[in-house]
Design an enzyme around this catalytic site. Sequence first.
Site, PDB file in Angstrom:
ATOM      1  N   ASP A  95       0.856  -1.177   0.000  1.00 40.59           N
ATOM      2  CA  ASP A  95       0.000   0.000   0.000  1.00 40.59           C
ATOM      3  C   ASP A  95       0.892   1.226   0.000  1.00 40.59           C
ATOM      4  OD1 ASP A  95      -2.078   1.815   0.316  1.00 40.59           O
ATOM      5  OD2 ASP A  95      -2.069   1.622   2.494  1.00 40.59           O
ATOM      6  N   ASP A  97       0.574   5.178   0.098  1.00 40.73           N
ATOM      7  CA  ASP A  97      -0.417   6.182   0.401  1.00 40.73           C
ATOM      8  C   ASP A  97       0.294   7.505   0.623  1.00 40.73           C
ATOM      9  OD1 ASP A  97      -2.369   7.728   2.099  1.00 40.73           O
ATOM     10  OD2 ASP A  97      -3.515   5.903   1.712  1.00 40.73           O
ATOM     11  N   ASP A 315       3.326   1.197   3.397  1.00 45.49           N
ATOM     12  CA  ASP A 315       2.703   1.060   4.712  1.00 45.49           C
ATOM     13  C   ASP A 315       2.957  -0.368   5.191  1.00 45.49           C
ATOM     14  OD1 ASP A 315       1.094   0.669   6.892  1.00 45.49           O
ATOM     15  OD2 ASP A 315      -0.630   1.733   6.044  1.00 45.49           O
TER      16      ASP A 315
END
Lengths: 413, 346
Positions: A95, A97, A315
């Site tokens: 992930d 972000d 992440d």
Amino acid sequence: MEGKDLNFIRSLFRRYYQSNFIPAPRDAAHREFGFILFNMEGMIRHLSFRDSETLNKYLRREVPLHAFYSSAYYETPDAEDMDSKGWIGAELVFDIDADHIPTACKDEHDSWKCLNCGESGKGSPPETCPKCSSKRFKVEAWLCDQCLEAAKKETIKLVEDFLIPDFGFSLSDISFNFSGHRGYHIHVENDVARELSLDARREITDYIRGIGLSPKLHGFSREFSSFSPPDLGDHGWKGRLIRGIYNFVNKASFEELTAILKNKRIAKLIVQNREIILKSFESSPPRWPPIRGVSIKHWKILAEHVANDYACNIDERVTSDIKRLMRLPSSLHGKTGFKVKSLSFNELDDFNPLKDAVVFNYEPVKIHVFRAPRIVLNDTAYGPFNDEEVSLPLPIAIYMISKGAATLLRSVN
Amino acid sequence: MSVELTREDLAKYPFCREAVKYVKDVGLDLQDLFKPGYRVILERAVKRVRAAIELGKINTDLSDVDVELLSYPASLFILSIIAEPPLYRRYAVAEAKRIYEELKLEDDLKVKYLAESNFKWNVKIIGLGLFELHFQDYLKIAPSFRALNWKLVNRDLSGGWVKVSRGELSRLISEMVKLSIIGKSESIVSNLELPESFRKTVDELKRLYEGYRRVFSFEEEYKGPVVEEAFPPCIRRILSSLLKGESLPHMARFALTSFLVNVGKSVDDIVSLFNLTADFSENITRYQVEHIAGFRGSRKKYTPPSCSTLRTFGLCFPEDDLCRRVKHPLMYYKLKVKGRGRKSGR
């Protein structure tokens, strides 16, 4: 969101799910699905669908605000208890972000407030509150073209610097999704990825984030003084560190070097001998720069400094969670109204989420905006707004209402 | 490429497929062990277990390769009768050490073959004593090692392959064997009728094990507030040098960290203690502390070294009577905390 706002958004989501067919993820029958519905607290999970048809039937009937599926495969995906689902394997998921990437523009559009003492500030929240050291914050984060661009660059870095050269994955094993909000989800699916244990995944995230990296073990140590330094063409972290030092020395100013080395004399020596240093690293085999007073110890300090720039901001919680629910591709993100969009690596380069992940038309809608920073949609900038009535294209109106930053004045239909 | 293993090899590496098949072909039934003709095998098996308990180490004995090989399943059989999981661990560690020492001396082809044929690992020989192991296989074992040089981020990784030396590959193989022996403790079934003489042998081993048990199993966890005044002198001394900003040898850092973790200090607190040292790197320190605390890798919380180990490393500074009565810094702490409670209760 409630009342007319909720009904407005739900009717638009319903229209989307009724006129689009959402392809089920690969091997859907072994996945767990979860949904958050309009006007309902909490998540409905432990659902399973045998194929795309049953999934779409559900989406049309329930019109969820958010839709998720498991990156893991289970024997019995609908078992209520995680332990009795029978974990078979899981995709390797990353992930990326904007929340985890430092961008300068965050000071303009994001803010935080300490939930303990009420202290507040601009940009990303600090690790601990400067006033009361609490770690709990309410964060206000907005969609931003620059942040999204940074997330995209980070995604490309993950693939081009790590997944392909170091881990040996091939593009055909990797799929990409725009998350519908502030980042990208990268899924690796093959026999190697599927069976990785929790510990293995954690080691992989540490590798990519540069956690536990010790330049000493990559040759930046006195014990290695009789050996060549790493080669600019070396693979993995060894190569990244030496290329990082090379690029840094190539353009660093005396002040920058002093700040890092905490030693004016050494910084001066490096600036004065820049050419010799670069040549030494370039030569074949490379040599430690023959400069009196500058030792491997100093190169190690620079290696530690550059490591951060070469690590990738993923992440870690997402990758090391082998039972996580991820956003369902082609579903709508309930906080933005944007589409969770699948992309190929080639499409990524030109992808503009604030245009290409839009599924609604641009008809103007009258809304009252409480407060919102400037937002760019389809290359046009809107705002900032402060407690005013405005007519905005439907996708922005949906975004602001979903976020609770605006309320509907008059519906389009 | 196939490698022909000799009977001697089977005796050294009784975990391998060929050895298991050989034992099966011989038709050794564990019940046979009680027959007079098999006495030497049983004796060797008892010796293996005894060495594991007493020394934590087993030596290979090739004076009779058949006896050596057959005594391996026999010692696992004895373990299953004693049925103590911590003893399995102790035994597994001792066997792993033995196997590691043997493997280090083998030629590259044999080491590669053993890894491939027994664990299906992907191994390439890339130079003399130098291998590449696929990261998928490397990560099955390496995360349980604490040392930073085992961390993937500190390895040469290219195209999915991790470079490892023969010594390192041997270590990974022996660790795999260790895990598989420990794994056997989960399926202990033993309600065999044992002959009287054998029962006696087992009881003796059991007694021996009981005597050592306190030394190698600190199962009981201390739960309560951290009482700094109850720290033993060794730990107090390390702590004060640290607070003065002195640089500490590796063993001292490990002793301090593992001690603090076991008395309930948080990772954050411990990391901030090291903040004062000259070579502090939050990144690396946090990783190491988390590992010792059991948040990473093997998920095993490390216990501090015993008094005798600390003495060996020159870190023991006995100050009071209590030091003379205990063999472990945590024992000192527990007794001291208890003592304080009693005093204040009066």
